[in-house]
Scaffold this motif. Structure first.
Motif, PDB file in Angstrom:
ATOM      1  N   ALA A 124       1.019   0.962  -7.313  1.00  0.00           N
ATOM      2  CA  ALA A 124      -0.210   0.551  -8.008  1.00  0.00           C
ATOM      3  C   ALA A 124      -0.816  -0.687  -7.342  1.00  0.00           C
ATOM      4  O   ALA A 124      -2.041  -0.811  -7.265  1.00  0.00           O
ATOM      5  CB  ALA A 124       0.075   0.280  -9.484  1.00  0.00           C
ATOM      6  N   ASP A 125       0.043  -1.565  -6.830  1.00  0.00           N
ATOM      7  CA  ASP A 125      -0.437  -2.772  -6.143  1.00  0.00           C
ATOM      8  C   ASP A 125      -1.267  -2.448  -4.907  1.00  0.00           C
ATOM      9  O   ASP A 125      -2.087  -3.259  -4.480  1.00  0.00           O
ATOM     10  CB  ASP A 125       0.744  -3.674  -5.730  1.00  0.00           C
ATOM     11  N   VAL A 126      -1.045  -1.278  -4.310  1.00  0.00           N
ATOM     12  CA  VAL A 126      -1.809  -0.880  -3.124  1.00  0.00           C
ATOM     13  C   VAL A 126      -2.797   0.245  -3.437  1.00  0.00           C
ATOM     14  O   VAL A 126      -3.253   0.956  -2.549  1.00  0.00           O
ATOM     15  CB  VAL A 126      -0.881  -0.496  -1.936  1.00  0.00           C
ATOM     16  N   GLY A 127      -3.078   0.410  -4.733  1.00  0.00           N
ATOM     17  CA  GLY A 127      -4.126   1.341  -5.133  1.00  0.00           C
ATOM     18  C   GLY A 127      -3.716   2.789  -5.282  1.00  0.00           C
ATOM     19  O   GLY A 127      -4.563   3.682  -5.262  1.00  0.00           O
TER      20      GLY A 127
ATOM     21  N   ASP B  67      -2.009   5.586  -7.705  1.00  0.00           N
ATOM     22  CA  ASP B  67      -1.618   5.904  -9.063  1.00  0.00           C
ATOM     23  C   ASP B  67      -0.548   6.993  -9.020  1.00  0.00           C
ATOM     24  O   ASP B  67      -0.843   8.146  -8.695  1.00  0.00           O
ATOM     25  CB  ASP B  67      -2.841   6.385  -9.852  1.00  0.00           C
TER      26      ASP B  67
ATOM     27  N   LYS C 194      -8.472   3.853  -7.012  1.00  0.00           N
ATOM     28  CA  LYS C 194      -7.081   4.271  -6.882  1.00  0.00           C
ATOM     29  C   LYS C 194      -6.991   5.715  -6.428  1.00  0.00           C
ATOM     30  O   LYS C 194      -7.751   6.565  -6.845  1.00  0.00           O
ATOM     31  CB  LYS C 194      -6.360   4.135  -8.222  1.00  0.00           C
TER      32      LYS C 194
ATOM     33  N   GLN D  71       6.555   2.743  -8.822  1.00  0.00           N
ATOM     34  CA  GLN D  71       5.247   3.015  -9.420  1.00  0.00           C
ATOM     35  C   GLN D  71       4.402   1.738  -9.461  1.00  0.00           C
ATOM     36  O   GLN D  71       3.221   1.751  -9.101  1.00  0.00           O
ATOM     37  CB  GLN D  71       5.432   3.575 -10.833  1.00  0.00           C
ATOM     38  N   ALA D  72       5.014   0.627  -9.867  1.00  0.00           N
ATOM     39  CA  ALA D  72       4.299  -0.654  -9.912  1.00  0.00           C
ATOM     40  C   ALA D  72       3.905  -1.114  -8.514  1.00  0.00           C
ATOM     41  O   ALA D  72       2.787  -1.595  -8.304  1.00  0.00           O
ATOM     42  CB  ALA D  72       5.170  -1.716 -10.600  1.00  0.00           C
ATOM     43  N   ASN D  73       4.799  -0.941  -7.543  1.00  0.00           N
ATOM     44  CA  ASN D  73       4.483  -1.333  -6.162  1.00  0.00           C
ATOM     45  C   ASN D  73       3.365  -0.475  -5.582  1.00  0.00           C
ATOM     46  O   ASN D  73       2.487  -0.977  -4.872  1.00  0.00           O
ATOM     47  CB  ASN D  73       5.726  -1.247  -5.281  1.00  0.00           C
TER      48      ASN D  73
END
Length: 164
Positions: free
Chosen positions: A29-32, A34, A2, A25-27
């Motif tokens: 995180a889905d692409v690495g 943080d 990440k 933030q969640a989206n």
């Protein structure tokens, strides 16, 4: 692995913006990526974003005039970098010239087309990402006279009356 942003992902203490930050933030995180959210009081948040001390931030704008010049000039013209509105710190001489020419154009149809072209130019440059634009839905009975809402969706009640 990440990638982390060196600075927090900022938002102010507005519930809607905090929700948006959590979704983003969640989206990310889905692409690495943080992204740490930092919720800041409104005045401090304006100071933070106005200084350019951010990687990501969430703000909104109400368009009180209904004219494209108002948000485009404020949010993207080089002379407004920082606290006066251009918090993405976008600086582009060609874009500034496009806005100037559109601002002084007298023919409304030509002027509208010039702002369409300026918008397309911005979409290519991507200084900001617009997440959504709310719909302002309202209903009222036939007996209500004089009611209207401005371009920001604010109800105008000064001349409202009920017809019997």
């Amino acid at each position: 692995m990440k990638k982390a942003f060196p600075q927090p992902f900022g938002t102010n203490d507005n519930r809607e913006r905090m929700d948006i930050a959590e979704i983003a933030q969640a989206n990310l995180a889905d692409v690495g990526i943080d992204a740490n959210i930092e919720v800041v009081e409104w005045g401090a948040y304006l100071e933070l974003t106005g200084s350019g001390n951010h990687d990501l931030f969430i703000l909104g704008l109400s368009l009180g005039t209904g004219d494209a010049d108002y948000p485009m000039h404020m949010l993207f013209h080089s002379e407004n970098i920082g606290e006066t509105g251009n918090r993405s710190f976008f600086q582009d001489e060609a874009f500034d010239a496009m806005l100037h020419e559109a601002r002084i154009e007298q023919d409304e149809e030509t002027r509208l087309q010039m702002y369409v072209e300026a918008t397309e130019y911005l979409n290519e440059k991507v200084p900001t990402v617009f997440l959504y634009h709310p719909d302002h839905l309202m209903g009222y009975r036939d007996e209500v006279q004089g009611f209207w809402a401005d371009a920001s969706g604010i109800y105008q009640l000064k001349d409202v009356s009920l017809e019997q």
